[in-house]
Motif scaffolding. Structure first.
Motif, PDB file in Angstrom:
ATOM      1  N   LEU A  29      34.827   5.075  38.611  1.00  0.00           N
ATOM      2  CA  LEU A  29      33.992   3.926  38.249  1.00  0.00           C
ATOM      3  C   LEU A  29      32.680   3.942  39.017  1.00  0.00           C
ATOM      4  CD1 LEU A  29      36.693   1.100  38.098  1.00  0.00           C
ATOM      5  CD2 LEU A  29      35.545   2.206  36.175  1.00  0.00           C
ATOM      6  N   VAL A  30      32.730   4.321  40.289  1.00  0.00           N
ATOM      7  CA  VAL A  30      31.494   4.397  41.073  1.00  0.00           C
ATOM      8  C   VAL A  30      30.581   5.482  40.520  1.00  0.00           C
ATOM      9  CG1 VAL A  30      30.518   4.852  43.351  1.00  0.00           C
ATOM     10  CG2 VAL A  30      32.598   3.503  43.152  1.00  0.00           C
ATOM     11  N   CYS A  31      31.143   6.645  40.216  1.00  0.00           N
ATOM     12  CA  CYS A  31      30.332   7.734  39.648  1.00  0.00           C
ATOM     13  C   CYS A  31      29.771   7.345  38.285  1.00  0.00           C
ATOM     14  CB  CYS A  31      31.176   9.003  39.516  1.00  0.00           C
ATOM     15  SG  CYS A  31      31.630   9.774  41.087  1.00  0.00           S
ATOM     16  N   ALA A  32      30.574   6.679  37.465  1.00  0.00           N
ATOM     17  CA  ALA A  32      30.104   6.259  36.141  1.00  0.00           C
ATOM     18  C   ALA A  32      28.963   5.269  36.266  1.00  0.00           C
ATOM     19  CB  ALA A  32      31.254   5.646  35.348  1.00  0.00           C
ATOM     20  N   GLY A  33      29.007   4.424  37.299  1.00  0.00           N
ATOM     21  CA  GLY A  33      27.919   3.478  37.500  1.00  0.00           C
ATOM     22  C   GLY A  33      26.607   4.136  37.873  1.00  0.00           C
ATOM     23  N   ARG A  34      26.661   5.370  38.345  1.00  0.00           N
ATOM     24  CA  ARG A  34      25.434   6.086  38.723  1.00  0.00           C
ATOM     25  C   ARG A  34      24.779   6.791  37.522  1.00  0.00           C
ATOM     26  NH1 ARG A  34      25.270   7.541  44.262  1.00  0.00           N
ATOM     27  NH2 ARG A  34      26.341   5.918  45.462  1.00  0.00           N
ATOM     28  N   ALA A  89      45.275  19.324  31.585  1.00  0.00           N
ATOM     29  CA  ALA A  89      44.297  18.804  32.541  1.00  0.00           C
ATOM     30  C   ALA A  89      42.879  18.934  32.007  1.00  0.00           C
ATOM     31  CB  ALA A  89      44.431  19.533  33.877  1.00  0.00           C
ATOM     32  N   VAL A  90      42.578  20.062  31.383  1.00  0.00           N
ATOM     33  CA  VAL A  90      41.246  20.282  30.813  1.00  0.00           C
ATOM     34  C   VAL A  90      40.971  19.268  29.710  1.00  0.00           C
ATOM     35  CG1 VAL A  90      39.803  21.905  29.538  1.00  0.00           C
ATOM     36  CG2 VAL A  90      41.225  22.714  31.438  1.00  0.00           C
ATOM     37  N   ILE A  91      41.975  18.992  28.877  1.00  0.00           N
ATOM     38  CA  ILE A  91      41.811  18.013  27.802  1.00  0.00           C
ATOM     39  C   ILE A  91      41.436  16.651  28.373  1.00  0.00           C
ATOM     40  CG2 ILE A  91      43.072  16.685  26.053  1.00  0.00           C
ATOM     41  CD1 ILE A  91      44.644  19.253  25.431  1.00  0.00           C
ATOM     42  N   ALA A  92      42.109  16.237  29.449  1.00  0.00           N
ATOM     43  CA  ALA A  92      41.821  14.929  30.051  1.00  0.00           C
ATOM     44  C   ALA A  92      40.392  14.864  30.564  1.00  0.00           C
ATOM     45  CB  ALA A  92      42.813  14.652  31.184  1.00  0.00           C
ATOM     46  N   VAL A  93      39.960  15.882  31.282  1.00  0.00           N
ATOM     47  CA  VAL A  93      38.616  15.883  31.871  1.00  0.00           C
ATOM     48  C   VAL A  93      37.548  15.917  30.776  1.00  0.00           C
ATOM     49  CG1 VAL A  93      37.006  17.161  33.337  1.00  0.00           C
ATOM     50  CG2 VAL A  93      39.408  16.944  34.019  1.00  0.00           C
ATOM     51  N   VAL A  94      37.728  16.782  29.778  1.00  0.00           N
ATOM     52  CA  VAL A  94      36.740  16.905  28.696  1.00  0.00           C
ATOM     53  C   VAL A  94      36.663  15.618  27.883  1.00  0.00           C
ATOM     54  CG1 VAL A  94      36.194  18.123  26.555  1.00  0.00           C
ATOM     55  CG2 VAL A  94      36.913  19.415  28.570  1.00  0.00           C
ATOM     56  N   ALA A  95      37.810  15.020  27.578  1.00  0.00           N
ATOM     57  CA  ALA A  95      37.820  13.792  26.784  1.00  0.00           C
ATOM     58  C   ALA A  95      37.091  12.664  27.507  1.00  0.00           C
ATOM     59  CB  ALA A  95      39.258  13.382  26.475  1.00  0.00           C
ATOM     60  N   VAL A  96      37.351  12.515  28.797  1.00  0.00           N
ATOM     61  CA  VAL A  96      36.658  11.478  29.564  1.00  0.00           C
ATOM     62  C   VAL A  96      35.157  11.768  29.619  1.00  0.00           C
ATOM     63  CG1 VAL A  96      36.406  10.426  31.837  1.00  0.00           C
ATOM     64  CG2 VAL A  96      38.685  10.889  30.932  1.00  0.00           C
ATOM     65  N   GLY A  97      34.792  13.040  29.790  1.00  0.00           N
ATOM     66  CA  GLY A  97      33.381  13.401  29.826  1.00  0.00           C
ATOM     67  C   GLY A  97      32.675  13.060  28.532  1.00  0.00           C
ATOM     68  N   ILE A  98      33.295  13.379  27.401  1.00  0.00           N
ATOM     69  CA  ILE A  98      32.683  13.067  26.097  1.00  0.00           C
ATOM     70  C   ILE A  98      32.573  11.562  25.922  1.00  0.00           C
ATOM     71  CG2 ILE A  98      32.993  13.222  23.599  1.00  0.00           C
ATOM     72  CD1 ILE A  98      34.315  15.938  24.044  1.00  0.00           C
ATOM     73  N   GLY A  99      33.633  10.836  26.299  1.00  0.00           N
ATOM     74  CA  GLY A  99      33.592   9.383  26.185  1.00  0.00           C
ATOM     75  C   GLY A  99      32.483   8.771  27.028  1.00  0.00           C
ATOM     76  N   LEU A 100      32.278   9.297  28.228  1.00  0.00           N
ATOM     77  CA  LEU A 100      31.202   8.802  29.088  1.00  0.00           C
ATOM     78  C   LEU A 100      29.834   9.083  28.480  1.00  0.00           C
ATOM     79  CD1 LEU A 100      32.589   9.853  32.570  1.00  0.00           C
ATOM     80  CD2 LEU A 100      32.088   7.513  31.850  1.00  0.00           C
ATOM     81  N   ILE A 101      29.661  10.255  27.910  1.00  0.00           N
ATOM     82  CA  ILE A 101      28.382  10.587  27.280  1.00  0.00           C
ATOM     83  C   ILE A 101      28.091   9.643  26.125  1.00  0.00           C
ATOM     84  CG2 ILE A 101      27.175  12.343  25.926  1.00  0.00           C
ATOM     85  CD1 ILE A 101      28.607  14.454  27.645  1.00  0.00           C
ATOM     86  N   VAL A 102      29.104   9.386  25.293  1.00  0.00           N
ATOM     87  CA  VAL A 102      28.919   8.480  24.154  1.00  0.00           C
ATOM     88  C   VAL A 102      28.589   7.067  24.635  1.00  0.00           C
ATOM     89  CG1 VAL A 102      30.085   7.379  22.202  1.00  0.00           C
ATOM     90  CG2 VAL A 102      30.397   9.823  22.621  1.00  0.00           C
ATOM     91  N   ALA A 103      29.291   6.605  25.675  1.00  0.00           N
ATOM     92  CA  ALA A 103      29.131   5.225  26.129  1.00  0.00           C
ATOM     93  C   ALA A 103      27.843   4.992  26.909  1.00  0.00           C
ATOM     94  CB  ALA A 103      30.326   4.815  26.984  1.00  0.00           C
ATOM     95  N   THR A 104      27.300   6.027  27.539  1.00  0.00           N
ATOM     96  CA  THR A 104      26.149   5.823  28.435  1.00  0.00           C
ATOM     97  C   THR A 104      24.852   6.420  27.912  1.00  0.00           C
ATOM     98  OG1 THR A 104      26.698   7.842  29.684  1.00  0.00           O
ATOM     99  CG2 THR A 104      27.651   5.769  30.458  1.00  0.00           C
ATOM    100  N   THR A 105      24.883   7.092  26.779  1.00  0.00           N
ATOM    101  CA  THR A 105      23.668   7.684  26.226  1.00  0.00           C
ATOM    102  C   THR A 105      22.998   6.699  25.281  1.00  0.00           C
ATOM    103  OG1 THR A 105      24.615   9.904  26.366  1.00  0.00           O
ATOM    104  CG2 THR A 105      22.712   9.610  24.930  1.00  0.00           C
TER     105      THR A 105
END
Length: 276
Positions: A29-34, A89-105
């Protein structure tokens, strides 16, 4: 049906899994806030990667792994296919990364948060069931469709809330409380999916291929320790948005110019040519 135990070692595995989930959620959450306050594109990508590792790798996948330490089926050993386990593990990391890009772009909005939450939640559910597919045991695994759907819905709702908290919450106390709630949601998703699992024993058991969960414990814990230390270090050394504002303010100030030197004459002396 074979007898299944999800708490072979009592409260230890769910408690440790929950603690890791809270730590990963807090760092994520802290990293996402940055992300939105990043100075440029490279910094934004960097914070997306760190947040994805924290949420997808530490909070979600590591919690899943710790919970599986306490999973046992009577009458059979359990082995894990290492490549499929790594893929989960890769699926979890990639999925969260894509979700963050969609939500913060782009411009922040409900549609982006919901879209990012759906992508992330489906990725988390895919991680869970991919990890379960990596299990080798003397029997056939089945799932209750109702509980499977419930676990997916929990994952989507939890992911959407996590993204919303990551882009809106700034106060440390609120962040910590949010991480505690996220830990409950992630653990709830895992155990809901596991509650819908059943095993039909095999009549002709043979040799099982793969690694035991205990043999994977040390390398995974070492990886978690290094990731957490790296995330904490990155957060400590990286300037915050307030730091950048303060630096920009001081850079904008015009340095004070030195006053021009004034000619000072000594009393009692006159220059040549002075009269009277």
């Amino acid at each position: 049906m074979a007898e299944i135990s999800h708490f072979e070692y009592g409260w230890i595995t769910p408690a440790v899994g929950y603690a890791l989930s809270v730590i990963g959620s807090l760092l994520g959450l802290v990293c996402a806030g940055r992300i939105r306050g990043a100075a440029g594109g490279r910094q934004r990508v960097w914070w997306v990667i760190l947040a994805a590792w924290a949420l997808g790798g530490t909070a979600i996948w590591t919690m899943h792994f710790m919970a599986m330490l306490g999973f046992a089926v009577r009458g059979t050993q359990i082995r894990y296919d290492v490549p499929i386990t790594v893929a989960s593990a890769v699926i979890a990391v990639v999925a969260v990364g894509i979700g963050l890009i969609v939500a913060t772009t782009g411009r922040a909005g409900a549609a982006r948060l919901i879209g990012g939450g759906i992508i992330t939640g489906l990725g988390v559910a895919a991680m869970h069931y991919t990890g379960m597919a990596a299990m080798h045991l003397h029997g056939t695994i089945g799932y209750d469709p109702v509980l499977v759907v419930a676990s997916v819905l929990i994952a989507v709702v939890a992911a959407t809330v996590a993204l919303w908290l990551g882009v809106t919450v700034r106060r440390p106390v609120v962040l910590f409380g949010s991480a505690l709630v996220m830990g409950v949601a992630i653990s709830g998703m895992h155990y809901t999916g596991m509650a819908g699992m059943s095993v039909t024993p095999s009549r002709t058991p043979g040799a099982l291929a793969g690694a035991t969960v205990s043999s994977l414990l040390v390398p995974i814990l070492l990886a978690v320790i290094f990731v957490v230390i790296g995330l904490v270090y990155a957060l400590l050394v990286a300037p915050t948005e307030q730091d950048r504002r303060a630096a920009a303010y001081f850079d904008s100030l015009t340095p004070e110019q030195p006053a021009p030197a004034e000619a000072v004459s000594r009393p009692g002396r006159r220059r040549a040519g002075d009269r009277g």
